[in-house]
Write a protein that holds these residues in place. Structure first.
Motif, short mmCIF file in Angstrom:
data_model
loop_
_atom_site.label_atom_id
_atom_site.label_comp_id
_atom_site.label_asym_id
_atom_site.label_seq_id
_atom_site.Cartn_x
_atom_site.Cartn_y
_atom_site.Cartn_z
N THR E 62 26.73 12.50 -45.53
CA THR E 62 26.10 13.13 -44.37
C THR E 62 24.59 13.17 -44.54
O THR E 62 23.84 12.86 -43.61
CB THR E 62 26.66 14.55 -44.19
OG1 THR E 62 28.06 14.47 -43.94
CG2 THR E 62 25.97 15.26 -43.04
N ASP E 176 29.41 10.51 -38.06
CA ASP E 176 29.73 11.27 -39.26
C ASP E 176 31.16 11.78 -39.16
O ASP E 176 31.42 12.80 -38.54
CB ASP E 176 28.74 12.42 -39.41
CG ASP E 176 28.86 13.09 -40.77
OD1 ASP E 176 29.73 12.67 -41.55
OD2 ASP E 176 28.07 14.01 -41.04
N GLU E 177 32.10 11.07 -39.79
CA GLU E 177 33.51 11.46 -39.76
C GLU E 177 33.98 11.77 -38.35
O GLU E 177 34.54 12.84 -38.11
CB GLU E 177 33.75 12.69 -40.62
CG GLU E 177 33.61 12.40 -42.09
CD GLU E 177 34.16 13.55 -42.90
OE1 GLU E 177 35.36 13.84 -42.76
OE2 GLU E 177 33.39 14.17 -43.66
MG LIG Z 1 29.55 15.26 -44.62
#
Ligand SMILES: [Mg+2]
Ligand SMILES: Nc1ncnc2c1ncn2[C@@H]1O[C@H](COP(=O)(O)OP(=O)(O)OP(=O)(O)O)[C@@H](O)[C@H]1O
Ligand SMILES: Nc1ncnc2c1ncn2[C@@H]1O[C@H](COP(=O)(O)OP(=O)(O)OP(=O)(O)O)[C@@H](O)[C@H]1O
Ligand SMILES: Cc1ncc(C[n+]2csc(CCO)c2C)c(N)n1
Ligand SMILES: [Mg+2]
Lengths: 273, 292, 310, 282, 273
Positions: E62, E176-177
């Motif tokens: 991240t 991000d995910e």
């Molecule tokens: Mg993360």
């Protein structure tokens, strides 16, 4: 069943039945009308089996587990646990239940959380400490007993909540997506540990998951469910051996079972909900 | 309907306890009066004598209801709703001061919250004092506020009342809005940063709408506090009209029924205001898609 | 018309009938005045209001006026419509009080907010301590009502002849069940409702002239009220914004107030002033700090009444 | 005028200092967290002093902070006596009784879903009412001494605390309650091991609201009759005697006591609910 | 690099570099001392690449993405985006960022959410509506523009949030995910769609995930990271063809890449955090 049935089961190589559901129905009455969470679910789970439940969201996996644990009352069919009603089994403290979120009490330390069921069940102080020590070791958390839940990572919390369910030696372990919130690596690791623990203790385990590899890797039996109404669409007895290194997941048998599970799932899934 | 059953039951229970209390508390006076007159009383005479006194220590519910009706509905029916003897008139006065105090307090609260959200100095300097301010007994300040506003040329008692009521109601709004304006998650804020959004854009497009549920929750507390403030402002300052003034005058002239009627009028007013805000909340949040 | 703001010492009631009558009957208008009457209340100190510029002239009691003078608000008495004192201590006989000698060991209700000075002066004169105990009296800050007596929380309470005394009677207690002590008659009285202005304003001729007209019209109002108590009571009720005053009670009040204003044309009798000062100085104590020395300068003047009532 | 200008200058300087402090590296330090509001408070006092002195405001209307401080210093006996009467006897006892009663009531009605359903809306409603209006009634019921003040405080704090405790007792989430059921825990065990601890943040919310109500309630009640001591007595009679500086001294005491009281409750809250995310910052 | 470099890159078959990190460091100062979130990270991402970042929790995935988007300031090293600083790139609105949770504003309809960046960037009304229509089509959500987020399933919400990031045609998509919260079946489906979208638009994509199959299935390049301090432990260029049906996941190449990723991960993982 009685003694005779057990005899017969042994004869034909079957294990003693622990959980038996026959034609189970559960309908929730909601404002928008009835929701058929379970419809005609029949299933037998033998002693020492590791059964995974897999299926799209809303297919009734949680509901089934909750019925077994007497947290929900079926509206039809029969359900028995060790020959008792689930309610009686609950009162006799037959279940360890692990929820998706670790659900540790934030005001208690890890040791305090594990002690919680022990206090309630009236174990002696010494016994409590002894058991806490043992299960902390079992889940690889020695030295963390004095910490508070929020001081631990998600994986550690989840292990603590498993330790809590193990502490009072319930015969049946019910786990509702216990590793749902964890990353794959931690998950792999906990899967390995869970298998080892199961092998060591011989508990009967009901396990809900969304992950196909997880279900295949862990189980002796995989129950594929489909929604609206929630029902069982396939029951797959795993051909995998009891001994399962992580690499087994690249074996053709594994891939084949996974493929079968995936197809079963695909059939019952709708993409737009 | 289902929800009403327990509420009605509890209300009936309260009424029963109230009647019992009225009987117990008013009996001594009835007995003393009888004794002064040298009469004996039977139990049933005593009971009736406790239910209809002019100066009861605790008036019976029906007495209060009757007084309330006489000073509201009955007068309204005779077209005298706005007569100064009518509680509707006085509730109107109190309502007016409450609403202006509410408007002032909410404005201050929101502006304060915005300042606190966007400026660290303001946050660090002001936030502790906001709490301290709530521990100051405003009643004590009431006379000074009147004199000071007099001295600065503000006439009439409406303004000081509104100031007191604003003083009481700005706090919940401030606290609620600080919470609300800070409720967006850092990923929501970061999202706007990736758009290179200005402060103004992030305020109007994110922080403000996100704070709405908090705002309405605190508005409900604030309107109740504003009403308390107005009545407190009316109590000791010799207000000449308004529900607080009625309570005060009732106290001075020994007419408890007037006090109770004013109290209930205040309660009804409070209930109506809170319900109203609840209704607005429902509509606004629903229209914002947050009303689930 | 010249504007005049009058701050009363209490809520709208027949105690101030003269001013309301003067306004209602147009007496002020005749004098070219536009008078605003501000009612008071339990937390309004007229002395503070006038110091803050909220009023031109106030109705207050002489003790409070002199106390304000000593604290830096130089008030001057320009007229004294009330000749007699109406404040009394009234006791229920059944509580065992027949005369002042019976006070020790009892609980007495007293009005504060500047109304407590005569009480403390009296107790000092009687030699009765006010901090409770066997030989002293227990003092309560009485609310401005008569509950304390009716509910037996106090053995004696403060009343005004024209108001609370009537309330006690209305509540069903008869006069012969009561013993009443009038402060003035006990020799510790103080002048009640008078008209006061700020000393510095009196340097201004225009202001003085305004006050002359104001006092003239006000006294005309008072005399009219005395003669027509019922009409005066009605005027008061009409002017009461709370809507809580009853005509019956105001008529009673008016008839009692008339007895207080009857023997004066509104000019202050210097002897009354002297007596008030003497009483106040007779009992200086921490509880009773009205004044600590003879008032300095011009605490009263006949200038206005002389001009108004030639 | 120079005085006013000086005060204004001081105020600006103090604000500037605060801006520097708030932007500095040490802004998270405890000292700075305390210093900034203190500096701000001081600046306000200086401004007040400057305006009152500079504009020649009559002390009968608004005394200067230094006058108030001087009166404070010379009347500590009176202030102490009033503090005991109002804060300790009236407010504190009423607070303890009121909160205790609310707590017990909450536990009692918690056993019955029916009563909870009936009482909670009513409690919510009553909590929003101007209870302060019952002060004259309670004074006439419970007499002039501190008992009636305590009664007013009880009436004021009861419902806010009740509503919060009941709300808090419902706070334990369904999963946590289910967990207790899988242990076949008794309802007392569930209460003590789960629901009470989970309720604590709400309980303290109620207790904190109640602290600010308590002192104000006790003071207002004294307006409707009291012995010849007490903060409310002094405040309500002080204006009539033009002892405005003493009134302000009492106000200062009230603010101080109220703040300390609030601070104590907040500290206990920190100890008890150390686990709650709102208490865990850093 | 300049024109000459670009020339050279083309010559040797390399794509133009969009993101270039050289020896990037980022240290957070916390109460418990400094945390080395990134240490000596060097990476080049070419135009049109699909790069996945995988690694255990806390390894800095991240943080790296946030540095690229100029949401975080590196404490050392160089980072350039299209030859600009990330800050400048952000100001020129080069990024579409998709967060883990869909993060739609509940008070805006789906269309309103997609319009959000367009309003901020000052597109005309007509243009806004046109773009909303187009991206809704792109993510298969025609007809849902007027609905509120909570009226949609998790998968649909996630698609809406991708649509929001696409609406203003940023060159670079950072995710991000994005599918972390979804179940496997929905995830598979969205993976397919994302690939199709990428193929169609040719955007450069940075994608954080915890799932090995997801990373392997989607990417042209897989960056394996390891924690404490956060660094890159392996960069794997995918040998898989551009055309990828879901079944490719059972192919030997796929399994081989997955195995390599898994080993890279295992090496850098510590179980106790
Ligand atoms: Mg993360
Ligand atoms: N208490 C309840 N009241 C009404 N409906 C319910 C309730 N609990 C569950 N349901 C409904 O019953 C159905 C089955 O729910 P259940 O939680 O068992 O699904 P699940 O398979 O566990 O799904 P998930 O994977 O999302 O956890 C769903 O449609 C759900 O909405
Ligand atoms: N704002 C911050 N302040 C202090 N430390 C931080 C901050 N943000 C991240 N960290 C730390 O930096 C390290 C890297 O964090 P990062 O969020 O980049 O990990 P990640 O790889 O995205 O993990 P995950 O898979 O859990 O999302 C972690 O140890 C984290 O605790
Ligand atoms: C501020 C103030 N409060 C009370 C009194 C005493 N008093 C005089 S007249 C009256 C009204 C009832 O008759 C009362 C209570 C006062 N003089 N000033
Ligand atoms: Mg579930």
């Amino acid at each position: 069943m009685g003694a005779e049935g057990a005899e017969k089961a042994k004869e034909i190589g079957m294990k003693e039945t622990v959980i038996r559901a026959e034609d189970l129905d559960l309908t929730f009455q909601t404002k928008d009308g009835p929701v058929h969470a379970l419809k005609g679910v029949s299933l037998e789970i033998g002693k020492g089996e590791f059964v995974s439940f897999i299926g799209p969201s809303g297919c009734g996996k949680t509901t089934f587990l909750r019925c077994v644990a007497a947290l929900e009352q079926p509206t039809g069919g029969r359900l028995s646990v060790n020959g008792m009603t689930p309610e009686e089994a609950r009162k006799s403290r037959a279940y360890g239940y692990v929820f998706q979120a670790a659900g540790l009490y934030p005001w208690r330390t890890i040791a305090g959380n594990i002690k919680l069921p022990l206090e309630i069940m009236g174990f002696s102080r010494a016994e409590q400490d002894e058991r806490v020590r043992k299960v902390l070791q079992l889940v690889d958390l020695e030295g963390f007993g004095g910490k508070y839940p929020w001081q631990l990572s998600g994986g550690m919390q989840q292990r603590a909540s498993i330790a809590r369910a193990l502490a009072f030696d319930a015969e049946i372990l019910l786990m509702d997506e216990p590793f749902g919130a964890l990353d794959e690596i931690v998950r792999d690791h906990l899967n390995e540990q869970l298998l080892a623990l199961w092998a060591r203790t011989g508990k009967t385990i009901g396990f809900v998951t969304h992950s196909i590899p997880e279900a295949v890797y862990l189980s002796t039996k995989i129950v594929v469910m489909s929604p609206r109404p929630g029902r069982i669409s396939d029951v797959i007895e795993s051909p995998l051996p009891a001994e399962r290194p992580l690499e087994i997941r690249d074996s053709p048998e594994f891939i084949e079972v996974a493929q079968r599970v995936r197809e079963g799932l695909r059939a019952g899934h709708s993409y737009d909900d | 309907m289902r929800r009403a059953v327990p509420i009605v039951t509890v209300l009936l229970l309260i009424a029963a306890v109230w009647y019992l209390g009225a009987w117990r508390m008013n009996a001594p006076w009835a007995l003393a009066q009888a004794e002064r007159a040298g009469q004996e009383m039977t139990a049933s005479e005593l009971f009736t004598a406790t239910m209809n006194q002019d100066r009861p220590r605790l008036p019976a519910p029906h007495q209060v209801a009757e007084e309330l009706w006489k000073t509201t509905g009955e007068m309204a029916l005779r077209g005298r709703a706005l007569n100064k003897r009518s509680l509707i008139y006085h509730a109107g006065i109190t309502l007016g001061a409450t609403l202006s105090g509410f408007a002032l307090g909410v404005t201050l609260g929101i502006l304060g919250a915005v300042a606190i959200t966007y400026s660290r100095v303001v946050e660090m300097s002001l936030m502790p004092w906001a709490i301290v301010s709530q521990t100051i007994p405003i009643v004590a300040l009431a006379p000074m506020i009147i004199v000071l506003s007099n001295a600065t040329g503000i006439e009439g008692r409406g303004v000081p009342k509104a100031i007191i009521s604003a003083y009481l109601c700005y706090f919940p709004v401030l606290v609620g809005m600080v919470k609300g304006l800070n409720s967006p998650s850092s990923s929501q804020l970061d999202l706007l940063k990736t758009y290179n959004a200005s402060n103004t854009a992030s305020f109007f497009k994110l922080r403000l709408p996100a704070s709405m549920p908090y705002l309405f929750t605190s508005l409900k507390i604030a309107i109740a506090a504003a009403l308390v403030g107005t009545i407190v402002g009316e109590l000791p300052t010799g207000a000449v009209s308004g529900l607080g003034a009625r309570i005060l005058i009732g106290d001075q002239f020994g007419t408890p029924l007037a006090i109770w009627a004013a109290l209930f009028a205040a309660a009804i007013l409070a209930g109506a205001l809170v319900t109203l805000i609840g209704g607005v909340q429902g509509v606004v949040l629903k229209r914002m898609g947050m009303g689930r | 018309a010249d504007e005049v703001t009058l701050q009363l010492k209490w809520v709208t009631q027949a105690q101030f009938a003269g001013y309301y009558v003067a306004a209602d009957k147009g007496f002020y208008e005749e004098e070219g005045l536009d008078v605003t009457i501000k009612p008071g209340g339990p937390d309004i100190a007229p002395e503070q209001v006038i110091a803050g510029g909220g009023a031109d002239v106030i109705v207050t009691w002489m003790a409070a006026g002199l106390a304000a003078r000593e604290r830096g608000v130089p008030l001057v008495n320009i007229a004294q419509p009330f000749k007699k004192g109406a404040m009394q201590l009234t006791c229920l006989k059944e509580n065992g009080i027949e005369s002042p000698a019976d006070f020790p060991g009892h609980t007495l209700g007293v009005w504060f907010f500047g109304n407590e000075y005569p009480f403390y002066a009296w107790m000092a004169k009687l030699g009765v301590p006010t901090d409770g105990g066997e030989s002293g009296v227990e003092v309560l800050k009485q609310a401005f009502n008569v509950d304390a007596l009716l509910q037996k929380q106090a053995d004696c309470i403060s009343v005004m002849t024209y108001n609370e005394y009537g309330q006690v009677l209305d509540a069903g207690i008869t006069e012969d069940q009561l013993v009443t002590f009038n402060y003035l008659e006990e020799g510790v009285g103080m002048m009640e409702d008078g008209l006061y202005v700020l000393e510095e304003n009196l340097a201004d001729e225009a202001f003085k002239d305004k006050m002359v007209r104001f006092v003239r019209a006000s006294m005309k109002g008072w005399k009219y009220a005395e003669e027509n108590p019922e009409e005066a009571a009605q005027i008061v009720v009409d002017n009461d914004e709370t809507g809580a005053q009853t005509l019956e009670h105001q008529t009673y009040m008016m008839s009692e107030v008339a007895k207080l204003t009857a023997d004066t044309n509104g000019a202050l009798d210097p002897a009354d002033y002297e007596q008030t000062v003497a009483t106040l100085l007779s009992a200086v104590s921490p509880e009773n700090p009205a004044i600590t020395k003879e008032p300095e300068g011009m605490a009263w003047t006949h200038e206005i009444t002389d001009a108004a009532l030639q | 005028m120079t005085v006013v200008a000086g005060a204004l200058a001081f105020w600006l300087a103090a604000w500037g200092l605060n801006v520097l402090l708030a932007r500095s590296r040490w802004r998270r330090a405890r000292v700075v967290r305390i210093a900034v509001p203190v500096i701000f408070g001081l600046a306000v006092l200086v401004l007040w002093q400057g305006l009152v002195r500079g504009l020649g405001v009559n002390p009968v209307i608004l005394p200067a902070p230094t006058d108030i401080a001087a009166t404070f210093a010379t009347s500590t006996d009176t202030l102490w006596q009033d503090f005991v009467q109002t804060a300790l006897k009236g407010a504190l006892s009423g607070y303890l009784i009121g909160c205790g009663a609310a707590f017990v009531t909450a536990l009692a009605i918690d056993r019955s879903a029916f009563l909870t359903a009936g009482l909670l809306p009513i409690g919510n409603f009553v909590a929003a009412l101007p209870i302060i209006g019952v002060a004259p009634i309670l004074v006439s019921w419970f007499g002039f001494d501190w008992q009636s003040k305590a009664a007013v405080v009880v009436a004021m704090v009861f419902f806010p605390v009740l509503v919060n405790v009941v709300q808090g007792l419902r706070e334990a989430d369904a999963m946590q309650k289910d967990l207790m059921r899988t242990y076949a825990a008794s309802s007392w065990q569930t209460l003590f091991k789960l629901r009470l601890p989970a309720a604590m943040p709400f309980v303290f919310n109620g207790l904190k609201i109640a602290t600010t109500l308590a002192l104000i309630g006790a003071i207002v009640a004294e307006y409707f009759g009291s012995p010849v001591r007490g903060m409310g007595f002094r405040i309500s009679t002080g204006v009539g005697r033009l002892a405005i500086d003493l009134v302000w001294a009492e106000i200062a005491v009230a603010a101080l006591v109220g703040t300390v009281f609030y601070g104590i409750v907040a500290m206990i809250e920190k100890l008890v609910t150390f686990w709650h995310p709102s208490q865990r910052v850093g």
